[in-house]
Design an enzyme around this catalytic site. Sequence first.
Site, mmCIF file in Angstrom:
data_model
loop_
_atom_site.group_PDB
_atom_site.id
_atom_site.type_symbol
_atom_site.label_atom_id
_atom_site.label_comp_id
_atom_site.label_asym_id
_atom_site.label_seq_id
_atom_site.Cartn_x
_atom_site.Cartn_y
_atom_site.Cartn_z
ATOM 1 C CG HIS A 102 -48.661 -65.096 -2.990
ATOM 2 N ND1 HIS A 102 -47.509 -65.545 -3.596
ATOM 3 C CD2 HIS A 102 -48.244 -64.229 -2.020
ATOM 4 C CE1 HIS A 102 -46.451 -64.967 -3.033
ATOM 5 N NE2 HIS A 102 -46.870 -64.183 -2.060
ATOM 6 C CD GLU B 45 -42.736 -60.531 2.890
ATOM 7 O OE1 GLU B 45 -42.449 -59.469 3.469
ATOM 8 O OE2 GLU B 45 -42.878 -60.627 1.657
ATOM 9 C CG HIS C 76 -47.943 -62.663 2.836
ATOM 10 N ND1 HIS C 76 -48.649 -61.797 2.028
ATOM 11 C CD2 HIS C 76 -46.894 -63.095 2.088
ATOM 12 C CE1 HIS C 76 -48.044 -61.713 0.850
ATOM 13 N NE2 HIS C 76 -46.983 -62.501 0.866
ATOM 14 C CG HIS D 215 -46.906 -59.694 -3.060
ATOM 15 N ND1 HIS D 215 -45.565 -59.474 -2.875
ATOM 16 C CD2 HIS D 215 -47.153 -60.847 -2.391
ATOM 17 C CE1 HIS D 215 -45.025 -60.441 -2.153
ATOM 18 N NE2 HIS D 215 -45.983 -61.279 -1.850
HETATM 19 O O1 2HA Z 1 -42.987 -66.285 1.877
HETATM 20 O O2 2HA Z 1 -44.791 -64.815 0.011
HETATM 21 O O3 2HA Z 1 -43.780 -62.357 0.036
HETATM 22 C C1 2HA Z 1 -42.803 -65.910 0.553
HETATM 23 C C2 2HA Z 1 -43.611 -64.710 0.237
HETATM 24 C C3 2HA Z 1 -42.916 -63.428 0.231
HETATM 25 ZN ZN ZN Z 2 -45.768 -63.016 -0.774
#
Ligand code: 2HA
Ligand code: ZN
Length: 271
Positions: free
Chosen positions: A147, A122, A145, A217
């Site tokens: 999840h 990313e 980022h 996501h």
């Molecule tokens: O780093 O989360 O979106 C792996 C991820 C890709």
């Molecule tokens: Zn991701």
Amino acid sequence: MKHILSKNKKLKTIILETAEIAGYLWQRGWAERNAGNISVNITEISNWEISDFDKYPFVELPYPYPKLVGSSFLVTGTGKRMRDLTRKPMNGLLAIKLNPEANGYWILSQKIGSDNFLPTSELPTHLGIHQMIAKRGSDEKVVMHTHATELIAVTQTKEFCSEASINKLLWGMHPETIIFIPKGVGFVPYMLPGSVGIAEETIKALQDHDVALWEKHGVFAIGNSVGGTFDVIDILAKSARIFFMCQSANILPDGFNEEQLGELKLLAGNF
Ligand code: 2HA
Ligand code: ZN
């Protein structure tokens, strides 16, 4: 850490904070396998003077980032696990420096021929966000980022796949949410991760929010510190959890009304 990075105390502090927060992402269940990535703009605290750039691996970027000429970043590695960062941070983190053309970078935390690994897949989104921050001249240093399961779950229904409906829901569940996230979250409809399209939409969403919610996501958040950026995601996830708790108990949550939200908003800064 037996290289140029070890001489920098401020950087060491950021590396340790990143490692600690990476552990929290894992504990929250938001970082399965190699999920998630973090980058920190360390340009201001970079004190290295390097004359022998050819000793370090150089990687070309698909397109240039003119506002990031010479900038340095601490960034998680591709395929690296958040849970492993807590024990040996530099086995999963890299320090990179963009070249004068800003169309490539040196990996300063590795020497050519050692066990090399690349930054997160990313990276184009991370650099695009850092460039947007540089353009507007604000202070955010961190892009995170993760999840966040609870927040992903709310985007599994079209009902909450809009900026208006998702913010109404999240603000309504808990006072902290509107106090600490008064701008709410931006919404990014589902797109292929790592693509140019999702990078562009995320940058757009983060122009007027600190958090972009990626449909089905996860989240991208920006902030001044690694801990503070985590806090914001944590508060949003708590709101989503309260919503689901009510749902599973067959309670239809009332949420806060406009008047209550308005007075809560005024508490920002002294709460
Ligand atoms: O780093 O989360 O979106 C792996 C991820 C890709
Ligand atoms: Zn991701």
